[in-house]
Design a protein around this motif. Sequence first.
Motif, PDB file in Angstrom:
ATOM      1  N   TYR A 202      -4.071   0.845  -8.283  1.00 33.56           N
ATOM      2  CA  TYR A 202      -4.622   2.200  -8.448  1.00 33.56           C
ATOM      3  C   TYR A 202      -5.231   2.359  -9.841  1.00 33.56           C
ATOM      4  CZ  TYR A 202      -4.842   7.288  -8.625  1.00 33.56           C
ATOM      5  OH  TYR A 202      -5.281   8.589  -8.746  1.00 33.56           O
TER       6      TYR A 202
ATOM      7  N   ARG B 145      -0.813  11.206  -6.721  1.00 33.15           N
ATOM      8  CA  ARG B 145      -0.534   9.827  -6.329  1.00 33.15           C
ATOM      9  C   ARG B 145      -0.217   8.968  -7.555  1.00 33.15           C
ATOM     10  NH1 ARG B 145      -0.529   5.893  -2.748  1.00 33.15           N
ATOM     11  NH2 ARG B 145      -1.596   3.941  -3.113  1.00 33.15           N
ATOM     12  N   PHE B 146      -0.954   9.169  -8.635  1.00 33.83           N
ATOM     13  CA  PHE B 146      -0.681   8.426  -9.863  1.00 33.83           C
ATOM     14  C   PHE B 146       0.740   8.699 -10.343  1.00 33.83           C
ATOM     15  CE2 PHE B 146      -0.481   8.696 -14.533  1.00 33.83           C
ATOM     16  CZ  PHE B 146      -0.657   7.356 -14.851  1.00 33.83           C
TER      17      PHE B 146
ATOM     18  N   LYS C 176      -8.677   0.711 -10.226  1.00 35.37           N
ATOM     19  CA  LYS C 176      -9.786   1.371  -9.546  1.00 35.37           C
ATOM     20  C   LYS C 176     -10.113   2.737 -10.139  1.00 35.37           C
ATOM     21  CE  LYS C 176      -8.712  -0.855  -5.111  1.00 35.37           C
ATOM     22  NZ  LYS C 176      -8.207  -0.639  -3.731  1.00 35.37           N
TER      23      LYS C 176
ATOM     24  N   HIS D 284       0.815  -1.208   0.000  1.00 39.44           N
ATOM     25  CA  HIS D 284       0.000   0.000   0.000  1.00 39.44           C
ATOM     26  C   HIS D 284       0.852   1.262   0.000  1.00 39.44           C
ATOM     27  CE1 HIS D 284      -3.346  -2.692   0.801  1.00 39.44           C
ATOM     28  NE2 HIS D 284      -2.670  -3.199   1.823  1.00 39.44           N
TER      29      HIS D 284
END
Length: 810
Positions: free
Chosen positions: A502, A583-584, A505, A424
């Motif tokens: 990621y 975040r990507f 989703k 994570h």
Amino acid sequence: MVSAVSHGVRRVHASLRGALRAHSLENPAHRRRLDDGAGPQRSSCHGRWCDGCSGLEREFRMDRPSDAPPTTVALTDDRATDTRVSGRKAAMLAQLLRSGFPCADGMVIPAWIHQHFQERGKTGSDDGETSAHLERALDEITDVHHSDLLAVRSSSTVEDTNEASCAGLFTSVLDVRGATALRAAVLKCWGSAENVALPQRERVTEAPLMAVLVQRMLEPDAAGAAFATDPKDGDTTAVSVSAVRGRADRLMQGETAADEWTVTVSAATCVRNSYDAITPDQAVAIAELTRQVSAHLSCRAEVEWALLDGRITLLQARPTAAGDEHAVAWPAPPRGEWRRDIRLGEWLPEPVTPLFATWFLPTVDLRFRRAQWQRSGVLVPKPSYRLLHGWYYHSPLGDRRSSALLEGMLAHPGFACAMLVSRHRPSITNRIVVAKQTAALENHRLSCRALLGTVTAGFAAMSERVVVDFVNRVIALVGDCLWPMFLVGGTAWRAEEALASYYEKAILPELDEPYHGLLVDREQAEAVAPHAVSTLDWYRPTLGEVADGSGPQPRPVVSEDDADRLKELCLAVLSRRRTDPARFNRLLTLARDTARMRRRYTGNLTEPWPALRQALLRLGTVLKERGVIDCPEHVHFLTYQELRTALSHGSPARRQELIAHRTSTWARQRALRPPLSLGTAAYLLPLLLGRPVVETDGRISPDVLEGIGVSPGRATGRARLVDHPAGAEVAAGDILVVRSLVPALAPLIARAGAVAADVGSVAAHMSVIAREYGVPAVVALHSVTQAVQDGDVITVDGTTGRVHRRGPVR
């Protein structure tokens, strides 16, 4: 053969003794006298012919020619069926020939001459009599086979029994021509009766008597072996057939692969086709002949056969010894899960050779476990690998329980926390773990290159001690770098896994493209190194040894522009969904950076392999010059202790017969189908390392195999089964079917339409390469190399992880 022998013997009418011997063997009355006991009696002395008087002097009595023991016996002679005369191998053929089986004929130098030779050698009283017997036998053979190429085979009185085959312990010599070469070959066969490994393997306390079988060499269209398999599934008709084009001696020595057939009464199935050596009808005929031999022997039989002008000829036949079972067991260890697709397992797609098993593996494993204990606190006091039938299996905890992990967590809590959150928060793992390990790997890389710099002039001028020391230093460096290399590789896998999660989703619902194209960047388009290997076992040549370098170097099929385009599409999706792209971007940068490090250091692992192979070849050359082995490459089938002993002794023992047995065993082990895993994993282990792939038989229907898709896409083409890149013929668009994805296959992967492999994982180095090249790939299929035949049309779907046989999917 009888007429040939008769004709040959008549040609020496100038020798009264030869004429009388011929008369004795051919006259039915004399033969009946022998069978009825009126002539010489067969005593309990393993084939020594005598008539109650003292020894062999009766041979020279001319008043009773039938009393003279023969110096050669044709296989068609009834006396050849006596194991005390002909040894077991020749006697078996004589019995089968007498029963009407299509056996190759031949002449036997009986065991009594070898016994005479042994007795005179022990007493030191050889008066030339033994030499006279042998010369007479050689004259009779060369008179029949003037200029023929001959096969000279040992035939001892203890081999080929139900209890012991003695395979590889006794010598056979091929391509023998002329009396001088024939004499040397016979003496070599006799000498193998003194093999020091015989008492260790077969509990034989004294050297056995040795007859010698001489046969004309055949030049067949195809040849091979066949054996009646263990009827454990209730099928008593199953026969396994191995076949190659031409002669089978390289197959029997384990130097080449073969076509493999499984034949039952109802069907003949080719499970591996490399040469198209035989047709299905011929496989059925060979299998039927094997069943008939089994019925004749009243046990499961193994035969060697040759196919010449459409006719099958038996070359050898023996019972399948109780200790030589082809249906082997794979017992689960009492504790822990042992897998052959993790750690070094993904680099070892076939059984290991004795030198690698006893030199490389123990040292590397010891240093790996020491580094693991120092950096993670997990102590594994016993080896973390096992060899079953030559196949490598690894367990991260060895045979320890989950308590070992708890001890490690208490000793190094920071490391444990970094591993727990790696899925994570891979950036945390990268900061805590990877930075230190990258520095360690860089130091190891520089040390390795400095060591290789000391041998740029080669090994010819070095002493054996210096060469051995060099190999030990390289092995130590490899052992020290494995732990940090696996940590860096695992972090790269977790970073990619986090990016994939990621992507699935946040992006995939609106963008129907796989994420793998994002991972290609400019620094990844590198040529395949010449030190790339098909297996870590140094027995196999490196890519630089088998490739001429003239072909184009592979490059990723997915271009950098495609990666940039996909990234822009992802950012557009996130913008429409009003999601912060930070975040990507972090996940993508981390996945690319760690993938680059993984490829750099994993690719450097085998950089010393060309020098290692040259060093071992140098040691093998020394042993060949000392008469220990016949060719330098055979050094790989000695153990490390045997190598050291042979190098340190002034008159080392000859090992070639033992090596012949080991190469034959290794070849049989390569044909096995080892399970992917054995045992049960420690309870806490999946928490840290991820859940391993649950093993199945890889089949969800008769025509569909299921594994793990490691590179997306779908391709349909002709299957090409490849054991080794050397000589592999893979055209553009062909489907590459292999046991494991290894670095030396990179040039073939680059031009293949898709890849299917028995073992592998998403995190494996070559799985990453397949994704970079844009080649669909499915691994962990377990049995695709046996379920698919060379030339079949198959479809590989790397997105679903399935392989469809018998044509494209509609």
